[in-house]
Design a protein around this motif. Structure first.
Motif, PDB file in Angstrom:
ATOM      1  N   TYR A  65       0.865  -1.132  -0.057  1.00  0.00           N
ATOM      2  CA  TYR A  65      -0.052  -0.015   0.207  1.00  0.00           C
ATOM      3  C   TYR A  65       0.881   1.289   0.069  1.00  0.00           C
ATOM      4  O   TYR A  65       0.441   2.377   0.225  1.00  0.00           O
ATOM      5  N   ARG A  66       2.222   1.169  -0.266  1.00  0.00           N
ATOM      6  CA  ARG A  66       2.785   2.279  -0.467  1.00  0.00           C
ATOM      7  C   ARG A  66       3.473   2.950   0.745  1.00  0.00           C
ATOM      8  O   ARG A  66       3.554   4.240   0.614  1.00  0.00           O
ATOM      9  N   TYR A  67       3.438   2.359   1.785  1.00  0.00           N
ATOM     10  CA  TYR A  67       3.901   2.959   3.162  1.00  0.00           C
ATOM     11  C   TYR A  67       5.630   2.625   2.908  1.00  0.00           C
ATOM     12  O   TYR A  67       5.874   1.387   3.385  1.00  0.00           O
ATOM     13  N   ARG A  68       6.189   3.543   2.412  1.00  0.00           N
ATOM     14  CA  ARG A  68       7.530   3.257   2.172  1.00  0.00           C
ATOM     15  C   ARG A  68       8.437   3.657   3.434  1.00  0.00           C
ATOM     16  O   ARG A  68       8.495   4.717   4.094  1.00  0.00           O
ATOM     17  N   ALA A  69       9.126   2.691   3.633  1.00  0.00           N
ATOM     18  CA  ALA A  69       9.972   2.270   4.828  1.00  0.00           C
ATOM     19  C   ALA A  69      11.260   1.856   4.539  1.00  0.00           C
ATOM     20  O   ALA A  69      11.590   1.000   3.478  1.00  0.00           O
ATOM     21  N   ASP A 106      18.354  12.856   0.716  1.00  0.00           N
ATOM     22  CA  ASP A 106      19.562  12.892   0.194  1.00  0.00           C
ATOM     23  C   ASP A 106      20.512  11.650   0.651  1.00  0.00           C
ATOM     24  O   ASP A 106      21.585  11.327   0.001  1.00  0.00           O
ATOM     25  N   LEU A 107      20.193  11.087   1.799  1.00  0.00           N
ATOM     26  CA  LEU A 107      20.751  10.018   2.369  1.00  0.00           C
ATOM     27  C   LEU A 107      20.295   8.856   1.937  1.00  0.00           C
ATOM     28  O   LEU A 107      21.109   7.605   2.113  1.00  0.00           O
ATOM     29  N   HIS A 108      19.367   8.617   1.210  1.00  0.00           N
ATOM     30  CA  HIS A 108      18.586   7.422   1.052  1.00  0.00           C
ATOM     31  C   HIS A 108      19.474   6.671  -0.157  1.00  0.00           C
ATOM     32  O   HIS A 108      20.108   7.096  -1.053  1.00  0.00           O
ATOM     33  N   THR A 117      15.177  -0.167  -0.908  1.00  0.00           N
ATOM     34  CA  THR A 117      15.638   1.201  -0.126  1.00  0.00           C
ATOM     35  C   THR A 117      15.858   1.305   1.033  1.00  0.00           C
ATOM     36  O   THR A 117      15.317   0.512   1.826  1.00  0.00           O
ATOM     37  N   TYR A 118      16.912   2.062   1.310  1.00  0.00           N
ATOM     38  CA  TYR A 118      17.401   2.227   2.671  1.00  0.00           C
ATOM     39  C   TYR A 118      17.321   3.478   3.143  1.00  0.00           C
ATOM     40  O   TYR A 118      17.686   4.520   2.167  1.00  0.00           O
ATOM     41  N   CYS A 119      17.591   4.043   4.268  1.00  0.00           N
ATOM     42  CA  CYS A 119      17.464   5.211   4.714  1.00  0.00           C
ATOM     43  C   CYS A 119      18.896   5.784   4.729  1.00  0.00           C
ATOM     44  O   CYS A 119      19.207   7.074   4.877  1.00  0.00           O
ATOM     45  N   SER A 120      19.847   4.938   4.741  1.00  0.00           N
ATOM     46  CA  SER A 120      21.274   5.220   4.745  1.00  0.00           C
ATOM     47  C   SER A 120      22.219   4.238   4.287  1.00  0.00           C
ATOM     48  O   SER A 120      21.690   2.816   4.059  1.00  0.00           O
TER      49      SER A 120
END
Length: 428
Positions: A65-69, A106-108, A117-120
């Motif tokens: 459902y596109r809850y991006r984490a 900018d850190l993704h 996808t990662y936050c860092s």
């Protein structure tokens, strides 16, 4: 083989880095198993410990459902304004004080092979080091015939929202062992979680999968084996072992919730503003949540593609060593939360806790704790297979074993009897 206390504490302190270690795990009784106890005075409001999970995973429907984490730590990846736009269904929604949003796009980072996808870069490397090399589907991430995609699709077809578990949490357990240099240590860590008898395991699986659980469980086991079989964990892939693994996750999994919008709201609450400005900002936030709630009640195609009703957070679950040792009380002296907008779990004292006193959290949310003793016991028995004997339940022992009319009306109005537990525990 159970993990030693040395294994438990060295892992928790080493990876969380901020645990006070003002606690110790003790055996309580055959009925309750282990418990967590204070070793020194803990004041009300103090953080007792901060813990990183052994493994964590976002719920599959939540991700769909596109809850991006972040694929590793579950940190919300949307900007607060983007989050608000999606949840309200208003592409032009603008939030005041955008500087309070903590999301750093900018850190993704993305996995170069499968685009996870990662936050860092730190989370990307941590995932690759622990489990992602085994689980990375490479260019086949969208191939419905890839073994992992078949497993995930099968899971979604048998476990609809509201979600309380994820097959990918189990997959990451296996992948962690497969990649580990010290496989025995990880097996010890996983094996020390609460175990159940065969009958209890069957009840838990039945609760998660419904009336056709045996056929569904066997399908999942075959797909799980096809995607992830590992000789050193061969027992987990047998019918009995897979059921035990399923029950382990169902019993010990801790809900995790993250939200960039919630973080923005908390930051707004902390602002020092003139009374008129405070009133205007509070009114704006109140209306924002009303708009989100209104969308959640609209059965439109757009709504189903962008939100899941009352579920505002990126949601998943994780296995936490110390948290899993905390027993339940309907009058808890501690609570869990995720204030850092990632999978780091904070356990905070709700009152002064004396040395030698057991640290208890609630497996029920605030509303459930206010229900009758009979209703609380019904929820706990069905979801956790025990009868609570906390001070509140003992004090109410003479109450009739019936559900109040108000509670029956709530259930008739749509609140499922097995409503997802731990909403309070996923506060961010």
């Amino acid at each position: 083989m159970a993990a030693s206390m040395g294994d438990v504490f060295s892992f928790c302190v080493g990876v969380a880095g901020r645990s006070r270690v003002a606690v110790e795990v003790r055996f309580v009784s055959s009925a309750k198993g282990k418990g967590l106890f204070a070793t020194q005075l803990i004041r009300k409001g103090e953080t007792i410990f901060v813990e990183r999970p052994l493994v964590a995973a976002q719920f599959l429907w939540n991700a769909l459902y596109r809850y991006r984490a972040c694929d590793h730590c579950l940190r919300a990846l949307e900007k607060a304004e983007e989050n608000a736009q999606r949840l309200t269904g208003k592409p032009g929604q603008v939030l005041p004080h955008p500087e309070l949003c903590t999301v750093r796009k900018d850190l993704h980072q993305n996995c170069p092979n499968c685009q996870a996808t990662y936050c860092s870069v730190e989370c990307q490397l941590a995932a690759a080091e622990q489990y992602h090399r085994v689980l990375c589907p490479g260019p086949s991430q969208d191939d419905p015939l890839h073994p992992l995609n078949k497993l995930q699709e099968a899971w979604r077809s048998v476990h609809y929202p509201p979600e309380t578990a994820s097959i990918m949490l189990m997959a990451r357990m296996v992948a962690t062992v497969k990649q580990a240099k010290d496989k025995d240590r990880w097996i010890r860590l996983f094996s020390q979680f609460c175990n159940k008898t065969a009958n209890e395991e069957e009840e838990i699986v039945h609760k998660l999968l419904g009336d056709k659980f045996k056929g569904q469980l066997e399908l999942l086991r075959k797909l799980f084996t096809e995607a992830l079989y590992e000789d050193t964990l061969s027992q987990w892939f047998t019918p009995d072992g897979f059921r035990s693994l399923f029950a382990l996750v169902g019993t010990n999994g801790q809900g995790i919730g993250t939200s960039s919008l919630s973080q923005w709201v908390h930051a707004c609450d902390a602002l020092e503003l003139k009374p008129q400005d405070r009133e205007q900002l509070d009114a704006f936030i109140d209306q924002l949540y009303k708009d989100i709630e209104a969308v959640g009640r609209t059965p439109s195609a757009y709504y189903y593609l962008t939100a899941t009703g009352e579920f505002l957070n990126c949601e998943g679950s994780g296995l936490f060593v110390l948290q899993s040792c905390c027993n339940h009380s309907c009058v808890p002296n501690a609570e869990t939360s995720f204030p850092e907008n990632n999978f780091l779990l904070h356990v905070t004292a709700l009152e002064d806790i004396k040395p030698g006193e057991e640290i208890c959290i609630s497996y029920l949310d605030c509303c459930q704790r206010e229900r009758s003793r009979h209703s609380r016991h019904k929820i706990l028995r069905e979801n956790y297979l025990f009868v609570c004997s906390c001070p509140k339940c003992l004090a109410e022992a003479d109450e009739p074993n019936v559900t109040s009319e108000e509670e029956e009306e709530e259930e008739e109005e749509g609140e499922p009897e097995d409503a997802e537990l731990g909403d309070e525990m996923t506060d961010v």
